[in-house]
Motif scaffolding. Structure first.
Motif, PDB file in Angstrom:
ATOM      1  N   ARG A   3       0.846  -1.189   0.000  1.00  0.00           N
ATOM      2  CA  ARG A   3       0.000   0.000   0.000  1.00  0.00           C
ATOM      3  C   ARG A   3       0.883   1.240   0.000  1.00  0.00           C
ATOM      4  NH1 ARG A   3      -2.816   2.422   5.021  1.00  0.00           N
ATOM      5  NH2 ARG A   3      -3.737   4.229   4.061  1.00  0.00           N
ATOM      6  N   ARG A   4       0.512   2.206  -0.834  1.00  0.00           N
ATOM      7  CA  ARG A   4       1.264   3.452  -0.927  1.00  0.00           C
ATOM      8  C   ARG A   4       1.261   4.139   0.442  1.00  0.00           C
ATOM      9  NH1 ARG A   4       2.257   6.271  -6.024  1.00  0.00           N
ATOM     10  NH2 ARG A   4       1.114   4.509  -6.833  1.00  0.00           N
ATOM     11  N   GLY A   5       2.446   4.544   0.902  1.00  0.00           N
ATOM     12  CA  GLY A   5       2.551   5.213   2.199  1.00  0.00           C
ATOM     13  C   GLY A   5       2.805   4.267   3.362  1.00  0.00           C
ATOM     14  N   LEU A   6       2.542   2.994   3.152  1.00  0.00           N
ATOM     15  CA  LEU A   6       2.793   2.019   4.207  1.00  0.00           C
ATOM     16  C   LEU A   6       4.233   1.526   4.061  1.00  0.00           C
ATOM     17  CD1 LEU A   6       1.376   0.546   6.542  1.00  0.00           C
ATOM     18  CD2 LEU A   6       0.816  -1.273   4.944  1.00  0.00           C
ATOM     19  N   SER A   7       4.980   1.569   5.154  1.00  0.00           N
ATOM     20  CA  SER A   7       6.385   1.162   5.120  1.00  0.00           C
ATOM     21  C   SER A   7       6.693   0.351   6.371  1.00  0.00           C
ATOM     22  CB  SER A   7       7.287   2.395   5.077  1.00  0.00           C
ATOM     23  OG  SER A   7       7.162   3.113   6.299  1.00  0.00           O
ATOM     24  N   ARG A   8       7.848  -0.267   6.348  1.00  0.00           N
ATOM     25  CA  ARG A   8       8.292  -1.016   7.531  1.00  0.00           C
ATOM     26  C   ARG A   8       8.399  -0.080   8.736  1.00  0.00           C
ATOM     27  NH1 ARG A   8      12.968  -5.519   7.615  1.00  0.00           N
ATOM     28  NH2 ARG A   8      12.770  -6.072   9.796  1.00  0.00           N
ATOM     29  N   GLY A   9       8.903   1.129   8.498  1.00  0.00           N
ATOM     30  CA  GLY A   9       9.016   2.112   9.577  1.00  0.00           C
ATOM     31  C   GLY A   9       7.666   2.497  10.153  1.00  0.00           C
ATOM     32  N   ALA A  10       6.676   2.715   9.286  1.00  0.00           N
ATOM     33  CA  ALA A  10       5.335   3.081   9.755  1.00  0.00           C
ATOM     34  C   ALA A  10       4.701   1.932  10.532  1.00  0.00           C
ATOM     35  CB  ALA A  10       4.455   3.473   8.570  1.00  0.00           C
ATOM     36  N   VAL A  11       4.907   0.723  10.048  1.00  0.00           N
ATOM     37  CA  VAL A  11       4.380  -0.450  10.760  1.00  0.00           C
ATOM     38  C   VAL A  11       5.044  -0.559  12.129  1.00  0.00           C
ATOM     39  CG1 VAL A  11       4.260  -2.982  10.752  1.00  0.00           C
ATOM     40  CG2 VAL A  11       3.765  -1.691   8.652  1.00  0.00           C
ATOM     41  N   GLY A  12       6.365  -0.393  12.175  1.00  0.00           N
ATOM     42  CA  GLY A  12       7.090  -0.479  13.438  1.00  0.00           C
ATOM     43  C   GLY A  12       6.678   0.606  14.420  1.00  0.00           C
ATOM     44  N   GLU A  13       6.529   1.823  13.928  1.00  0.00           N
ATOM     45  CA  GLU A  13       6.137   2.932  14.800  1.00  0.00           C
ATOM     46  C   GLU A  13       4.739   2.703  15.377  1.00  0.00           C
ATOM     47  OE1 GLU A  13       6.600   5.960  17.153  1.00  0.00           O
ATOM     48  OE2 GLU A  13       8.197   5.307  15.819  1.00  0.00           O
ATOM     49  N   THR A  14       3.828   2.251  14.546  1.00  0.00           N
ATOM     50  CA  THR A  14       2.471   1.970  15.010  1.00  0.00           C
ATOM     51  C   THR A  14       2.479   0.822  16.018  1.00  0.00           C
ATOM     52  OG1 THR A  14       1.523   2.780  12.946  1.00  0.00           O
ATOM     53  CG2 THR A  14       0.143   1.297  14.271  1.00  0.00           C
ATOM     54  N   ALA A  15       3.227  -0.219  15.726  1.00  0.00           N
ATOM     55  CA  ALA A  15       3.311  -1.359  16.645  1.00  0.00           C
ATOM     56  C   ALA A  15       3.917  -0.932  17.979  1.00  0.00           C
ATOM     57  CB  ALA A  15       4.129  -2.482  16.025  1.00  0.00           C
ATOM     58  N   ALA A  16       4.945  -0.094  17.944  1.00  0.00           N
ATOM     59  CA  ALA A  16       5.572   0.382  19.183  1.00  0.00           C
ATOM     60  C   ALA A  16       4.574   1.192  20.005  1.00  0.00           C
ATOM     61  CB  ALA A  16       6.805   1.220  18.857  1.00  0.00           C
ATOM     62  N   ASP A  20       3.139   0.117  23.683  1.00  0.00           N
ATOM     63  CA  ASP A  20       3.248   1.004  24.843  1.00  0.00           C
ATOM     64  C   ASP A  20       1.878   1.308  25.450  1.00  0.00           C
ATOM     65  OD1 ASP A  20       6.016   1.179  24.692  1.00  0.00           O
ATOM     66  OD2 ASP A  20       5.996   3.055  23.544  1.00  0.00           O
ATOM     67  N   GLU A  21       0.875   1.486  24.605  1.00  0.00           N
ATOM     68  CA  GLU A  21      -0.468   1.846  25.091  1.00  0.00           C
ATOM     69  C   GLU A  21      -1.238   0.654  25.654  1.00  0.00           C
ATOM     70  OE1 GLU A  21      -2.404   3.598  21.707  1.00  0.00           O
ATOM     71  OE2 GLU A  21      -1.205   5.443  21.819  1.00  0.00           O
ATOM     72  N   ARG A  22      -1.175  -0.478  24.964  1.00  0.00           N
ATOM     73  CA  ARG A  22      -2.028  -1.621  25.309  1.00  0.00           C
ATOM     74  C   ARG A  22      -1.290  -2.757  26.003  1.00  0.00           C
ATOM     75  NH1 ARG A  22      -5.347  -2.209  19.611  1.00  0.00           N
ATOM     76  NH2 ARG A  22      -6.040  -0.037  19.524  1.00  0.00           N
ATOM     77  N   GLY A  23       0.024  -2.756  25.895  1.00  0.00           N
ATOM     78  CA  GLY A  23       0.826  -3.832  26.459  1.00  0.00           C
ATOM     79  C   GLY A  23       1.418  -4.693  25.367  1.00  0.00           C
ATOM     80  N   TYR A  24       2.650  -5.080  25.573  1.00  0.00           N
ATOM     81  CA  TYR A  24       3.380  -5.870  24.581  1.00  0.00           C
ATOM     82  C   TYR A  24       2.676  -7.198  24.307  1.00  0.00           C
ATOM     83  CZ  TYR A  24       7.280  -8.508  22.546  1.00  0.00           C
ATOM     84  OH  TYR A  24       8.066  -9.269  21.732  1.00  0.00           O
ATOM     85  N   ASP A  25       2.183  -7.847  25.348  1.00  0.00           N
ATOM     86  CA  ASP A  25       1.546  -9.153  25.169  1.00  0.00           C
ATOM     87  C   ASP A  25       0.225  -9.062  24.421  1.00  0.00           C
ATOM     88  OD1 ASP A  25       3.638 -10.480  26.408  1.00  0.00           O
ATOM     89  OD2 ASP A  25       2.719 -10.354  28.392  1.00  0.00           O
ATOM     90  N   ALA A  26      -0.380  -7.879  24.381  1.00  0.00           N
ATOM     91  CA  ALA A  26      -1.647  -7.693  23.676  1.00  0.00           C
ATOM     92  C   ALA A  26      -1.446  -7.335  22.206  1.00  0.00           C
ATOM     93  CB  ALA A  26      -2.468  -6.599  24.367  1.00  0.00           C
ATOM     94  N   LEU A  27      -0.194  -7.163  21.791  1.00  0.00           N
ATOM     95  CA  LEU A  27       0.092  -6.751  20.421  1.00  0.00           C
ATOM     96  C   LEU A  27      -0.216  -7.880  19.439  1.00  0.00           C
ATOM     97  CD1 LEU A  27       1.325  -4.426  18.717  1.00  0.00           C
ATOM     98  CD2 LEU A  27       3.492  -5.650  18.884  1.00  0.00           C
ATOM     99  N   THR A  28      -1.017  -7.565  18.425  1.00  0.00           N
ATOM    100  CA  THR A  28      -1.345  -8.515  17.372  1.00  0.00           C
ATOM    101  C   THR A  28      -1.193  -7.834  16.014  1.00  0.00           C
ATOM    102  OG1 THR A  28      -3.696  -7.928  17.278  1.00  0.00           O
ATOM    103  CG2 THR A  28      -3.058  -9.682  18.845  1.00  0.00           C
ATOM    104  N   LEU A  29      -1.024  -8.629  14.994  1.00  0.00           N
ATOM    105  CA  LEU A  29      -0.981  -8.073  13.643  1.00  0.00           C
ATOM    106  C   LEU A  29      -2.319  -7.423  13.296  1.00  0.00           C
ATOM    107  CD1 LEU A  29       1.003 -10.777  11.637  1.00  0.00           C
ATOM    108  CD2 LEU A  29       1.800  -8.544  12.406  1.00  0.00           C
ATOM    109  N   GLY A  30      -3.402  -8.007  13.770  1.00  0.00           N
ATOM    110  CA  GLY A  30      -4.731  -7.443  13.511  1.00  0.00           C
ATOM    111  C   GLY A  30      -4.868  -6.044  14.095  1.00  0.00           C
TER     112      GLY A  30
END
Length: 189
Positions: A3-16, A20-30
């Motif tokens: 997808r245009r504008g979607l990058s590894r950096g953007a995915v990483g920043e969003t995941a981070a 931080d907000e929800r907890g590492y163990d709650a992190l999912t790809l969804g």
């Protein structure tokens, strides 16, 4: 197709941010996909599944913490340097709880990028410990002791494990001073 504008950096920043907000163990790809407004399969163009995403978060966390430790130690020595490292460590754990959790595991021996980042992050700690006369295996023992104590405190604090109404900042400072005294004693081999 990416997808245009979607990058590894953007995915990483969003995941981070989500970790931080929800907890590492709650992190999912969804959850990451939803936050980015894409479907989960779109993330596979940028990360190697959840395992790859967690590895990227560990790398980001190690790099960030290493930078904080380096900056804290610059121009300091002895107990002052150790206290500055400890304050920076605790602040990072509080400010970036998801990334802090991500960096706790040992790097896969085959992941040279992550292992190199871990070694860079360890350098300010080893430099401070050298000021106590600790080198080689003794420095590694001391670094493990320091990490264990600091991590134990910040984890208990995160879990609200200190129920007695006594100032936690003073307790943390007391612990770091005790560690410093132990480092001066050089109780190694």
């Amino acid at each position: 197709m990416a997808r245009r504008g979607l990058s590894r950096g953007a995915v990483g920043e969003t995941a981070a941010r989500l970790a931080d907000e929800r907890g590492y163990d709650a992190l999912t790809l969804g959850a990451v996909a939803a936050a980015l407004g894409v479907r989960p399969p779109s993330l596979y163009n940028h990360v190697d599944g959840l395992h790859g995403l967690r590895r990227d978060l560990a790398l980001r966390g190690v790099q960030e913490l290493g930078d904080r430790l380096r900056d804290a130690a610059v121009g300091r020595a002895g107990a002052d340097a150790l206290a500055a490292l400890a304050v920076a460590y605790r602040a990072y754990a509080r400010e970036r709880p998801g990334l802090y959790c991500a960096l706790q595991g040992a790097a896969d021996p085959g992941d040279t990028e992550l292992r190199d980042a871990v070694m860079r992050a360890l350098q300010p700690v080893l430099a401070v410990l050298a000021g106590y006369g600790l080198q080689g295996d003794a420095a590694i023992h001391a670094a493990r002791t320091l990490r264990s104590a600091l991590h134990g405190f910040v984890e208990l604090e995160r879990l609200n494990g200190f129920g007695i109404d006594v100032d936690l900042d003073r307790s943390y400072g007391w612990m770091v001073a005790a560690l410093s005294a132990g480092m001066r004693a050089g109780t190694g081999d």
